[in-house]
Design an enzyme around this catalytic site. Sequence first.
Site, PDB file in Angstrom:
ATOM      1  N   SER A 210       1.084  -1.212  -0.082  1.00 25.45           N
ATOM      2  CA  SER A 210      -0.099   0.038   0.097  1.00 25.45           C
ATOM      3  C   SER A 210       0.885   1.227  -0.033  1.00 25.45           C
ATOM      4  O   SER A 210       0.919   1.907   1.070  1.00 25.45           O
ATOM      5  CB  SER A 210      -1.013   0.097   1.328  1.00 25.45           C
ATOM      6  OG  SER A 210      -0.119   0.237   2.590  1.00 25.45           O
TER       7      SER A 210
ATOM      8  N   HIS B  44      -3.225  -5.691   2.255  1.00 26.83           N
ATOM      9  CA  HIS B  44      -2.204  -6.868   2.784  1.00 26.83           C
ATOM     10  C   HIS B  44      -2.881  -8.211   2.602  1.00 26.83           C
ATOM     11  O   HIS B  44      -2.190  -9.268   3.031  1.00 26.83           O
ATOM     12  CB  HIS B  44      -1.734  -6.561   4.045  1.00 26.83           C
ATOM     13  CG  HIS B  44      -0.964  -5.265   4.086  1.00 26.83           C
ATOM     14  ND1 HIS B  44      -0.473  -4.625   5.165  1.00 26.83           N
ATOM     15  CD2 HIS B  44      -0.430  -4.233   2.949  1.00 26.83           C
ATOM     16  CE1 HIS B  44       0.073  -3.637   5.104  1.00 26.83           C
ATOM     17  NE2 HIS B  44       0.313  -3.583   3.803  1.00 26.83           N
TER      18      HIS B  44
ATOM     19  N   GLU C 111      -4.891  -2.393   9.186  1.00 22.47           N
ATOM     20  CA  GLU C 111      -4.053  -3.024  10.293  1.00 22.47           C
ATOM     21  C   GLU C 111      -4.715  -2.346  11.632  1.00 22.47           C
ATOM     22  O   GLU C 111      -5.153  -1.402  11.773  1.00 22.47           O
ATOM     23  CB  GLU C 111      -2.756  -2.460  10.297  1.00 22.47           C
ATOM     24  CG  GLU C 111      -1.928  -2.861   9.020  1.00 22.47           C
ATOM     25  CD  GLU C 111      -0.497  -1.876   9.009  1.00 22.47           C
ATOM     26  OE1 GLU C 111       0.021  -1.584  10.090  1.00 22.47           O
ATOM     27  OE2 GLU C 111      -0.095  -1.726   7.969  1.00 22.47           O
TER      28      GLU C 111
ATOM     29  N   GLU D 244       1.696  -9.271   6.788  1.00 22.00           N
ATOM     30  CA  GLU D 244       2.757  -8.818   7.891  1.00 22.00           C
ATOM     31  C   GLU D 244       2.416  -9.682   9.122  1.00 22.00           C
ATOM     32  O   GLU D 244       2.986  -9.559  10.216  1.00 22.00           O
ATOM     33  CB  GLU D 244       2.425  -7.632   8.319  1.00 22.00           C
ATOM     34  CG  GLU D 244       2.813  -6.476   7.156  1.00 22.00           C
ATOM     35  CD  GLU D 244       2.457  -5.222   7.573  1.00 22.00           C
ATOM     36  OE1 GLU D 244       1.664  -4.835   8.740  1.00 22.00           O
ATOM     37  OE2 GLU D 244       2.760  -4.165   6.863  1.00 22.00           O
TER      38      GLU D 244
ATOM     39  N   ASP E 115      -4.082   1.122  11.326  1.00 20.36           N
ATOM     40  CA  ASP E 115      -3.532   1.797  10.221  1.00 20.36           C
ATOM     41  C   ASP E 115      -4.711   1.745   9.134  1.00 20.36           C
ATOM     42  O   ASP E 115      -5.018   0.596   8.635  1.00 20.36           O
ATOM     43  CB  ASP E 115      -2.250   1.140   9.566  1.00 20.36           C
ATOM     44  CG  ASP E 115      -1.789   1.989   8.437  1.00 20.36           C
ATOM     45  OD1 ASP E 115      -2.605   2.901   7.907  1.00 20.36           O
ATOM     46  OD2 ASP E 115      -0.828   1.552   7.782  1.00 20.36           O
TER      47      ASP E 115
ATOM     48  N   GLU F  55      -3.232   5.690  12.227  1.00 23.72           N
ATOM     49  CA  GLU F  55      -2.392   6.100  11.029  1.00 23.72           C
ATOM     50  C   GLU F  55      -3.335   6.154   9.895  1.00 23.72           C
ATOM     51  O   GLU F  55      -4.112   5.323   9.602  1.00 23.72           O
ATOM     52  CB  GLU F  55      -1.457   4.739  10.987  1.00 23.72           C
ATOM     53  CG  GLU F  55      -0.316   5.147   9.647  1.00 23.72           C
ATOM     54  CD  GLU F  55       0.542   3.839   9.537  1.00 23.72           C
ATOM     55  OE1 GLU F  55       1.076   3.112  10.623  1.00 23.72           O
ATOM     56  OE2 GLU F  55       0.915   3.531   8.377  1.00 23.72           O
TER      57      GLU F  55
ATOM     58  N   ASP G 264       1.429   8.348   7.112  1.00 23.58           N
ATOM     59  CA  ASP G 264       2.505   7.512   6.448  1.00 23.58           C
ATOM     60  C   ASP G 264       2.329   7.920   4.850  1.00 23.58           C
ATOM     61  O   ASP G 264       3.374   8.579   4.538  1.00 23.58           O
ATOM     62  CB  ASP G 264       1.771   6.221   6.835  1.00 23.58           C
ATOM     63  CG  ASP G 264       2.675   5.059   5.848  1.00 23.58           C
ATOM     64  OD1 ASP G 264       3.548   5.610   5.190  1.00 23.58           O
ATOM     65  OD2 ASP G 264       2.203   3.948   5.688  1.00 23.58           O
TER      66      ASP G 264
ATOM     67  N   LYS H 290       9.869   5.387   7.167  1.00 23.99           N
ATOM     68  CA  LYS H 290      10.033   4.167   6.510  1.00 23.99           C
ATOM     69  C   LYS H 290      11.475   4.603   5.626  1.00 23.99           C
ATOM     70  O   LYS H 290      11.218   5.297   4.614  1.00 23.99           O
ATOM     71  CB  LYS H 290       9.104   3.844   5.602  1.00 23.99           C
ATOM     72  CG  LYS H 290       7.640   3.248   6.309  1.00 23.99           C
ATOM     73  CD  LYS H 290       6.383   3.032   5.358  1.00 23.99           C
ATOM     74  CE  LYS H 290       5.415   2.023   5.925  1.00 23.99           C
ATOM     75  NZ  LYS H 290       4.341   2.146   5.113  1.00 23.99           N
TER      76      LYS H 290
ATOM     77  N   HIS I 159       8.498  -1.025   9.641  1.00 26.30           N
ATOM     78  CA  HIS I 159       8.752  -1.956   8.533  1.00 26.30           C
ATOM     79  C   HIS I 159       7.960  -1.598   7.305  1.00 26.30           C
ATOM     80  O   HIS I 159       6.925  -1.018   7.192  1.00 26.30           O
ATOM     81  CB  HIS I 159       8.372  -3.248   8.865  1.00 26.30           C
ATOM     82  CG  HIS I 159       7.042  -3.558   9.266  1.00 26.30           C
ATOM     83  ND1 HIS I 159       6.423  -4.844   9.564  1.00 26.30           N
ATOM     84  CD2 HIS I 159       5.957  -2.725   9.517  1.00 26.30           C
ATOM     85  CE1 HIS I 159       4.938  -4.880  10.048  1.00 26.30           C
ATOM     86  NE2 HIS I 159       4.712  -3.507   9.766  1.00 26.30           N
TER      87      HIS I 159
ATOM     88  N   LYS J  45       6.752   0.203  14.498  1.00 27.15           N
ATOM     89  CA  LYS J  45       5.663  -0.838  13.858  1.00 27.15           C
ATOM     90  C   LYS J  45       6.364  -1.752  13.167  1.00 27.15           C
ATOM     91  O   LYS J  45       7.027  -1.400  12.000  1.00 27.15           O
ATOM     92  CB  LYS J  45       4.886   0.063  12.962  1.00 27.15           C
ATOM     93  CG  LYS J  45       3.568  -0.701  12.597  1.00 27.15           C
ATOM     94  CD  LYS J  45       2.510   0.155  11.925  1.00 27.15           C
ATOM     95  CE  LYS J  45       2.795   0.248  10.466  1.00 27.15           C
ATOM     96  NZ  LYS J  45       1.618   0.585   9.599  1.00 27.15           N
TER      97      LYS J  45
HETATM   98  C1  LIG Z   1       3.558  -1.069   6.524  1.00 24.11           C
HETATM   99  C2  LIG Z   1       2.422  -0.676   5.737  1.00 24.11           C
HETATM  100  O1  LIG Z   1       2.314  -1.406   4.708  1.00 24.11           O
HETATM  101  P1  LIG Z   1       3.252  -1.296   3.115  1.00 24.11           P
HETATM  102  O2  LIG Z   1       4.717  -1.492   3.259  1.00 24.11           O
HETATM  103  O3  LIG Z   1       2.418  -2.048   2.280  1.00 24.11           O
HETATM  104  O4  LIG Z   1       3.000   0.083   2.879  1.00 24.11           O
HETATM  105  C3  LIG Z   1       1.604   0.517   6.059  1.00 24.11           C
HETATM  106  O5  LIG Z   1       0.959   0.959   5.162  1.00 24.11           O
HETATM  107  O6  LIG Z   1       1.938   1.333   6.922  1.00 24.11           O
HETATM  108 MG   LIG Z   2       0.680   2.839   6.748  1.00 25.70          MG
END
Ligand SMILES: C=C(OP(=O)(O)O)C(=O)O
Ligand SMILES: [Mg+2]
Length: 401
Positions: free
Chosen positions: A42, A146, A155, A196, A232, A275, A302, A327, A355, A378
């Site tokens: 995503s 996911h 999530e 995940e 999330d 999130e 994010d 990230k 992650h 996370k």
């Molecule tokens: C960890 C996540 O998913 P992705 O790595 O698929 O963006 C997220 O959206 O926070």
């Molecule tokens: Mg996210």
Amino acid sequence: MTRITDVRLRRVLDSRGNATVEADVLTESGGFGRAAAPSGASTGEYEAIELPPSEAIAKARELAVPRLEGGVYAGNQRDVDAALHAADGTDDFGVIGANSAVAISMAAAKAGADVLGAPLFQHLGGAFRGGSFPTPLGNVVGGGEHAADATHIQEFLAAPVGAPSVADAVFANAAVHAEVADLLDERDVACGKGDEGAWAPSIDDAEAFEIVDEATSTVADEFGFEIGFGLDVAGAELYDADEDAYVYGDETRSTEEQVEYIAGLVDEYDLVYVEDPLDEDAYDAFAELTDRVGDRTLVCGDDLFVTNTERLAEGIDAGAGNSILVKPNQIGTLSDAFDAIELAVRHGYDPVVSHRSGETEDTTIAHLAVATDAPFIKTGAVGGERTAKLNELIRIADDAL
Ligand SMILES: C=C(OP(=O)(O)O)C(=O)O
Ligand SMILES: [Mg+2]
């Protein structure tokens, strides 16, 4: 001592079974660092570019490796990352790929730490880090991008905010994950796991709230400390620009209704973390929600901020959110990720190091979180590529590196 002599790149497997980029960095005095790029499903529209791994490797070999070998010191992370930017020449790593860039950036940091004989978190964060640890947010139920045919919200995250130690927190999240399985079983809901490691049941979001609420309360009673939960929403994946609405299967919500819905959930479930409750361009709606609930929960960007200081600065101006997801592969280098964290902290935004849904056994983000004193990380609850980071946090706390 840390002058880079070799940068080697290869394709390795990630947790989804896709190829990703792994880098080895070697230094003049025998230092060695190895790191691999994670990969999102995503992904935010404004993330740095992930190229097909073979292409990213070929371009990095042609443009970045010659600049690094013999000319740059792995111990000087800013120089390493500046060389990667110079080799690429764009502002989104569209030429060498953020996947090559982040693998090299992280591998160089590890090589620098190796030469110093210091753990990575100490090399990155200094001598005074290592005394406090992030609270792990553990994905226990999920769907969205996911997992097929599961919850709309991406999530549901256990948040053991009262845990006396990081190890207690890690075990608590695993216990919530197990408790969720028992509750699903009691309801005769069979399910597999998402990318995940979270359970991916074919239930509606309302039922998932009930189950996660019950599971966190039960485990909190067992463990004797507070365990909240968070979400999330991955709002950009639910938002349909043509309809200007958030689409949950047959149900849709306007932006106003979405703000109302999330604010209601924060109060009903005492959510400690939300999130991407809204679309990745919805600064104003983020600001409205933050205004309403930001005093009692984290409203984290994010896809909104993509670890990018320019987008975060816009958010700070607008009052959008009070937290940023970090990230490193969204922005391409550790220096850029550090800059985002420092800007966030200066403005009272809590950084949450994260992650990706596609991961490897790489543990860099555990060190990044400790190095920057991030209050949250996370990184899932179970599954080898997730426990690699969680177990590394336990080792750091145990002084066992
Ligand atoms: C960890 C996540 O998913 P992705 O790595 O698929 O963006 C997220 O959206 O926070
Ligand atoms: Mg996210």
